[in-house]
Write an enzyme that holds these catalytic residues in place. Structure first.
Site, PDB file in Angstrom:
ATOM      1  N   ILE A 117      43.048  42.371  47.189  1.00 11.75           N
ATOM      2  CA  ILE A 117      42.546  43.600  47.811  1.00 11.75           C
ATOM      3  C   ILE A 117      41.042  43.399  47.915  1.00 11.75           C
ATOM      4  CG2 ILE A 117      42.443  46.113  47.625  1.00 11.75           C
ATOM      5  CD1 ILE A 117      44.637  45.331  45.181  1.00 11.75           C
ATOM      6  N   HIS A 120      38.050  46.611  48.180  1.00 18.67           N
ATOM      7  CA  HIS A 120      37.787  47.584  47.111  1.00 18.67           C
ATOM      8  C   HIS A 120      37.658  46.775  45.830  1.00 18.67           C
ATOM      9  CE1 HIS A 120      38.672  51.892  45.470  1.00 18.67           C
ATOM     10  NE2 HIS A 120      38.038  51.182  44.552  1.00 18.67           N
ATOM     11  N   VAL A 121      36.414  46.613  45.382  1.00 18.01           N
ATOM     12  CA  VAL A 121      36.174  45.713  44.251  1.00 18.01           C
ATOM     13  C   VAL A 121      36.903  46.204  42.997  1.00 18.01           C
ATOM     14  CG1 VAL A 121      33.962  44.838  45.079  1.00 18.01           C
ATOM     15  CG2 VAL A 121      34.014  46.909  43.657  1.00 18.01           C
ATOM     16  N   HIS A 122      37.351  45.279  42.185  1.00 17.76           N
ATOM     17  CA  HIS A 122      38.070  45.627  40.956  1.00 17.76           C
ATOM     18  C   HIS A 122      37.931  44.499  39.939  1.00 17.76           C
ATOM     19  CE1 HIS A 122      40.763  43.667  43.837  1.00 17.76           C
ATOM     20  NE2 HIS A 122      41.356  43.102  42.789  1.00 17.76           N
ATOM     21  N   LEU A 123      37.942  44.905  38.686  1.00 22.91           N
ATOM     22  CA  LEU A 123      37.764  43.965  37.574  1.00 22.91           C
ATOM     23  C   LEU A 123      39.110  43.738  36.892  1.00 22.91           C
ATOM     24  CD1 LEU A 123      36.027  42.408  35.476  1.00 22.91           C
ATOM     25  CD2 LEU A 123      35.506  44.617  34.419  1.00 22.91           C
TER      26      LEU A 123
END
Ligand SMILES: [Zn+2]
Length: 163
Positions: A117, A120-123
């Site tokens: 994805i 939409h940045v995500h950790l």
């Protein structure tokens, strides 16, 4: 080997994968679909925690800002702080529940880095065990995950530290 696999939900995702549009984290993605509420572990003021529906290991979660932000540099300070705080809480909670030998935390920025994805940045927070150096994904697109995603979600919700 194949008989030891137990991942019934993966079939559902494989059949649905082509139909899914939009963002799993928010409603601002291309398809404007609702986020994956069923996988939500923690709902913060500026960031959320979701169980990863394509887990690398049991307890694999993702922390994301609420806003649909595609660039790491686009995060506001409050978002940076809450994403980090939620990641720390995830490590603590997963440590208590699963007792892993270690963790990998990381951002995959851009599709070339493996981001599924990308906008939409995500950790990622991934519990790791000694000896889990997954050879299975190298041989086939199969990962051995012994716990159902919704069970993982429930365990994390219940054990999450209260504020
Ligand atoms: Zn989004």
């Amino acid at each position: 080997m194949a008989k030891s696999l137990w991942a019934p939900w993966r079939l559902e995702y494989i059949t649905q994968a082509d139909e899914q549009e939009g963002c799993v984290f928010c409603e601002e993605g291309a398809g404007a679909l609702a986020p994956e509420r069923s996988l939500l572990v923690r709902d913060g003021a500026d960031a959320i925690v979701l169980v990863n529906k394509y887990p690398y290991s049991s307890g694999h979660v993702m922390v994301a800002p609420r806003r649909h932000v595609g660039e790491l540099s686009g995060l506001a300070e409050a978002e940076v702080l809450e994403v980090h705080a939620l990641a720390v809480a995830a490590v603590s909670t997963l440590g208590l529940l699963y007792g892993p030998d270690g963790f990998n935390l990381g951002w995959n920025l851009g599709r070339a880095a493996g981001a599924g994805i990308a906008d939409h940045v995500h950790l990622h927070v991934v519990p790791r065990w000694v000896g889990d150096t997954n050879f299975m994904p190298v041989l086939a697109d199969v990962k051995v995950v012994p716990e159902h995603l919704l069970v993982t979600r429930d365990r994390l919700r219940e054990a999450w530290p209260t504020e």
